[in-house]
Scaffold this motif. Structure first.
Motif, PDB file in Angstrom:
ATOM      1  N   LEU A  71     -75.750 -12.466  -3.853  1.00  0.00           N
ATOM      2  CA  LEU A  71     -76.246 -11.105  -4.051  1.00  0.00           C
ATOM      3  C   LEU A  71     -77.140 -10.717  -2.890  1.00  0.00           C
ATOM      4  N   GLU A  72     -76.897  -9.543  -2.374  1.00  0.00           N
ATOM      5  CA  GLU A  72     -77.724  -8.979  -1.305  1.00  0.00           C
ATOM      6  C   GLU A  72     -78.197  -7.607  -1.776  1.00  0.00           C
ATOM      7  N   LEU A  73     -79.472  -7.354  -1.662  1.00  0.00           N
ATOM      8  CA  LEU A  73     -80.017  -6.052  -2.037  1.00  0.00           C
ATOM      9  C   LEU A  73     -80.390  -5.294  -0.780  1.00  0.00           C
ATOM     10  N   GLU A  74     -79.939  -4.048  -0.700  1.00  0.00           N
ATOM     11  CA  GLU A  74     -80.204  -3.205   0.457  1.00  0.00           C
ATOM     12  C   GLU A  74     -81.288  -2.200   0.107  1.00  0.00           C
ATOM     13  N   ILE A  75     -82.294  -2.118   0.974  1.00  0.00           N
ATOM     14  CA  ILE A  75     -83.355  -1.134   0.797  1.00  0.00           C
ATOM     15  C   ILE A  75     -83.434  -0.286   2.055  1.00  0.00           C
ATOM     16  N   THR A  76     -83.989   0.901   1.926  1.00  0.00           N
ATOM     17  CA  THR A  76     -84.151   1.767   3.091  1.00  0.00           C
ATOM     18  C   THR A  76     -85.539   1.561   3.682  1.00  0.00           C
ATOM     19  N   GLU A  77     -85.691   2.002   4.920  1.00  0.00           N
ATOM     20  CA  GLU A  77     -86.990   1.885   5.585  1.00  0.00           C
ATOM     21  C   GLU A  77     -88.077   2.629   4.819  1.00  0.00           C
ATOM     22  N   SER A  78     -87.725   3.714   4.145  1.00  0.00           N
ATOM     23  CA  SER A  78     -88.747   4.484   3.427  1.00  0.00           C
ATOM     24  C   SER A  78     -89.426   3.647   2.355  1.00  0.00           C
ATOM     25  N   ILE A  79     -88.692   2.704   1.770  1.00  0.00           N
ATOM     26  CA  ILE A  79     -89.294   1.818   0.762  1.00  0.00           C
ATOM     27  C   ILE A  79     -90.405   0.980   1.388  1.00  0.00           C
ATOM     28  N   LEU A  80     -90.196   0.565   2.650  1.00  0.00           N
ATOM     29  CA  LEU A  80     -91.191  -0.266   3.320  1.00  0.00           C
ATOM     30  C   LEU A  80     -92.507   0.461   3.512  1.00  0.00           C
ATOM     31  N   LEU A  81     -92.455   1.780   3.597  1.00  0.00           N
ATOM     32  CA  LEU A  81     -93.652   2.564   3.883  1.00  0.00           C
ATOM     33  C   LEU A  81     -94.527   2.804   2.660  1.00  0.00           C
ATOM     34  N   GLN A  82     -93.984   2.592   1.481  1.00  0.00           N
ATOM     35  CA  GLN A  82     -94.726   2.847   0.254  1.00  0.00           C
ATOM     36  C   GLN A  82     -95.385   1.559  -0.235  1.00  0.00           C
ATOM     37  N   ASP A  83     -96.673   1.548  -0.344  1.00  0.00           N
ATOM     38  CA  ASP A  83     -97.417   0.404  -0.874  1.00  0.00           C
ATOM     39  C   ASP A  83     -96.912  -0.912  -0.279  1.00  0.00           C
ATOM     40  N   VAL A  84     -97.250  -1.125   0.973  1.00  0.00           N
ATOM     41  CA  VAL A  84     -96.714  -2.238   1.752  1.00  0.00           C
ATOM     42  C   VAL A  84     -96.964  -3.586   1.078  1.00  0.00           C
ATOM     43  N   GLN A  85     -98.159  -3.805   0.564  1.00  0.00           N
ATOM     44  CA  GLN A  85     -98.448  -5.111  -0.040  1.00  0.00           C
ATOM     45  C   GLN A  85     -97.586  -5.356  -1.270  1.00  0.00           C
ATOM     46  N   ALA A  86     -97.399  -4.333  -2.106  1.00  0.00           N
ATOM     47  CA  ALA A  86     -96.534  -4.482  -3.284  1.00  0.00           C
ATOM     48  C   ALA A  86     -95.093  -4.743  -2.852  1.00  0.00           C
ATOM     49  N   THR A  87     -94.653  -4.065  -1.795  1.00  0.00           N
ATOM     50  CA  THR A  87     -93.305  -4.266  -1.279  1.00  0.00           C
ATOM     51  C   THR A  87     -93.121  -5.703  -0.810  1.00  0.00           C
ATOM     52  N   ILE A  88     -94.077  -6.213  -0.073  1.00  0.00           N
ATOM     53  CA  ILE A  88     -94.004  -7.593   0.417  1.00  0.00           C
ATOM     54  C   ILE A  88     -93.913  -8.564  -0.757  1.00  0.00           C
ATOM     55  N   ILE A  99     -81.982 -14.392  -3.112  1.00  0.00           N
ATOM     56  CA  ILE A  99     -81.286 -13.145  -2.816  1.00  0.00           C
ATOM     57  C   ILE A  99     -81.593 -12.733  -1.380  1.00  0.00           C
ATOM     58  N   GLU A 100     -80.574 -12.273  -0.671  1.00  0.00           N
ATOM     59  CA  GLU A 100     -80.779 -11.762   0.682  1.00  0.00           C
ATOM     60  C   GLU A 100     -81.184 -10.290   0.599  1.00  0.00           C
ATOM     61  N   ILE A 101     -82.019  -9.887   1.534  1.00  0.00           N
ATOM     62  CA  ILE A 101     -82.494  -8.511   1.600  1.00  0.00           C
ATOM     63  C   ILE A 101     -82.067  -7.935   2.942  1.00  0.00           C
ATOM     64  N   SER A 102     -81.542  -6.720   2.930  1.00  0.00           N
ATOM     65  CA  SER A 102     -81.209  -6.058   4.187  1.00  0.00           C
ATOM     66  C   SER A 102     -81.820  -4.662   4.190  1.00  0.00           C
ATOM     67  N   PRO A 120     -89.342 -10.787   4.230  1.00  0.00           N
ATOM     68  CA  PRO A 120     -88.219 -11.726   4.167  1.00  0.00           C
ATOM     69  C   PRO A 120     -86.881 -10.987   4.274  1.00  0.00           C
ATOM     70  N   ILE A 121     -86.639 -10.379   5.421  1.00  0.00           N
ATOM     71  CA  ILE A 121     -85.421  -9.620   5.661  1.00  0.00           C
ATOM     72  C   ILE A 121     -84.444 -10.507   6.421  1.00  0.00           C
ATOM     73  N   SER A 122     -83.188 -10.530   5.984  1.00  0.00           N
ATOM     74  CA  SER A 122     -82.206 -11.355   6.678  1.00  0.00           C
ATOM     75  C   SER A 122     -81.184 -10.528   7.439  1.00  0.00           C
ATOM     76  N   LYS A 123     -81.092  -9.239   7.131  1.00  0.00           N
ATOM     77  CA  LYS A 123     -80.111  -8.391   7.795  1.00  0.00           C
ATOM     78  C   LYS A 123     -80.683  -7.005   8.031  1.00  0.00           C
ATOM     79  N   ILE A 124     -80.241  -6.385   9.122  1.00  0.00           N
ATOM     80  CA  ILE A 124     -80.524  -4.973   9.337  1.00  0.00           C
ATOM     81  C   ILE A 124     -79.195  -4.280   9.591  1.00  0.00           C
TER      82      ILE A 124
END
Length: 188
Positions: A71-88, A99-102, A120-124
């Motif tokens: 399973l790989e979950l894809e997120i957009t860059e905008s997600i990274l900008l919202q509450d960075v510590q919670a995202t991490i 799970i891989e994250i891209s 912990p991003i494995s793909k862009i």
């Protein structure tokens, strides 16, 4: 209809249904004799922000029997900008499951490149807007080349989106792009 699902909050329910259905289908394909494959599923910002995302993903994996590595979950860059510590925190929890994250549509947002080292991003994924002019008089290959080089330097795989021509395919292959998707191969 995605924007309407987002607006009404139904994206969380529909998103979990999509996750469950896709994982179950992957298991069914394997039971039918097809080789294991990694399935990539996009998460909306609202889905990502739900309190029980990690628990929901664990539950779906357990119910369907899909291995987390498939399973790989894809997120957009905008997600990274919202509450960075919670995202991490959430990304680390998902990564710890296996799970891989891209990052989808890479290069179209305003995120800091420093996050690429911390998360912990494995793909862009190179956005199609950087691919569509490859091989035309307005050749935009330089940006795609830079993203491929950046990704590989950070030990990440790079996927190009929106490939529609042989010229685009040949250019991206020559640059060492790891995966390529688009209408050239198949309509969604």
């Amino acid at each position: 209809f995605i924007s309407l699902l987002e607006e009404t909050g139904l994206i969380v329910t529909v998103g979990e249904w999509v996750l469950h259905t896709a994982c179950a289908q992957n298991v069914a394909w394997q039971a039918a004799g097809l080789p294991p494959l990694r399935l990539a599923i996009n998460l909306s910002a609202r889905q990502f922000r739900q309190n029980d995302l990690v628990a929901a993903v664990r539950r779906v994996l357990q119910e369907t029997g899909l291995a987390p590595q498939q399973l790989e979950l894809e997120i957009t860059e905008s997600i990274l900008l919202q509450d960075v510590q919670a995202t991490i925190t959430v990304l680390n929890q998902l990564h710890d499951i296996g799970i891989e994250i891209s990052i989808d549509d890479f290069g179209t947002g305003y995120s800091s490149l420093s996050y690429l080292k911390r998360l912990p991003i494995s793909k862009i994924k190179i956005d199609r807007s950087f691919v569509q002019d490859i091989g035309t008089p307005h050749d935009d290959g330089a940006i795609a080349n830079a993203v491929i080089s950046l990704g590989h330097s950070l030990k990440m795989q790079v996927i190009a989106e929106g490939v529609e021509t042989v010229a685009q395919l040949d250019h991206l292959r020559a640059q060492g792009c790891d995966e390529i998707q688009g209408y050239y191969f198949s309509r969604p």
